[in-house]
Scaffold this active site. Sequence first.
Site, short mmCIF file in Angstrom:
data_model
loop_
_atom_site.label_atom_id
_atom_site.label_comp_id
_atom_site.label_asym_id
_atom_site.label_seq_id
_atom_site.Cartn_x
_atom_site.Cartn_y
_atom_site.Cartn_z
N HIS A 180 74.81 65.59 51.58
CA HIS A 180 75.26 66.45 50.66
C HIS A 180 76.14 65.93 49.44
CE1 HIS A 180 77.50 70.41 50.00
NE2 HIS A 180 78.17 69.55 49.31
N GLU A 181 76.90 64.81 49.52
CA GLU A 181 77.50 64.27 48.45
C GLU A 181 76.39 63.49 47.39
OE1 GLU A 181 80.27 65.74 47.70
OE2 GLU A 181 80.74 66.28 49.50
N HIS A 184 74.73 66.01 45.48
CA HIS A 184 75.48 66.44 44.05
C HIS A 184 75.31 65.29 43.18
CE1 HIS A 184 77.67 69.59 45.25
NE2 HIS A 184 78.37 69.38 46.09
N HIS A 190 75.89 73.64 44.50
CA HIS A 190 76.16 74.48 45.82
C HIS A 190 75.15 75.87 45.80
CE1 HIS A 190 80.43 72.64 46.36
NE2 HIS A 190 79.52 72.15 47.04
ZN LIG Z 1 79.49 70.17 47.66
#
Ligand SMILES: [Zn+2]
Length: 301
Positions: A180-181, A184, A190
């Site tokens: 997830h990171e 990013h 998101h």
């Molecule tokens: Zn996030």
Amino acid sequence: MKTVVLLAVTCQLALMAPRNIPHVPDVVFPPVPEDARLSSDQLRVLSETNQDPEVQPGLFQGDMALTNDMYDLWRVGLRWDVAPERKWRNNTVHYVISPLYDTSDYVTIYKAILTLNFLTCIKFVPWDGKAKDFLLIWPIKYPQGCWSYVGRFGGPQILSLQPPNAMSANCLGGEGRSIHELLHALGIFHEQSRADRDQFVDIHPENIISEFRVNFNKESLENTTYSFEYDYESIMHYGQFYFSKGKGQPTITPKKKGVKLGQRTAMSHTDCLKINDLYGCLDKSMYHRRKYYTLCKFMGL
Ligand SMILES: [Zn+2]
């Protein structure tokens, strides 16, 4: 067998680790756009209400470090024609995993990196000590939790993953939160902030800690580049109780019956296509197109 694999990986990683890693302080001050800056009282509320580790950092939407410039552009985070400097050059991301992690946490992060290397044409490579831009994957003490800058910022760039403690697995219960990171850091926002999200989910402002309602804002339609359907199961989707006032009070619920919101296990089929699309992996050649479409088919099954 598992121990042997862990040892082998650790030895290999130790050999690859450059010697001149910059000093990383325990406390850092990642940028937060002025409009989204929290008071010390708000930060206290976060720490006292037992929030998800992606909520705890108190950054923009919980876990994203952005400057004011980026905040003005954030609705166009995925548009390289608007913010070309945020894209990693040559689809290559140099990284350092902090030696402060213990072996199993180190391997969890490494597995997330291997997964992205396998499923995309993006190349995460150990920092050679020379590349100017690189990710420093580090257990930052403050802000705690899991957080990342969005896209390439230039120079050493922190991606924070809090190790497990007696209370919680924090960011390293599996490789999902690392992925997830990392997404990013590659430039993805998101899923529930999409312009069209109200067709798919309901937001419950009455259940959101009032100071954090801003984290449920949407992107503008003109600037979004998503060419994929809304993805309830995205690894980039908030969970049902993010920023909730209390137990059992959902802040976001699906309109469609029987679907679960978000997960932090693995990229979904659409996440996989989306990141490959963002970095041009599907357009490189017919061979690449087939390869990544085929690999992504196996995700989210
Ligand atoms: Zn996030």
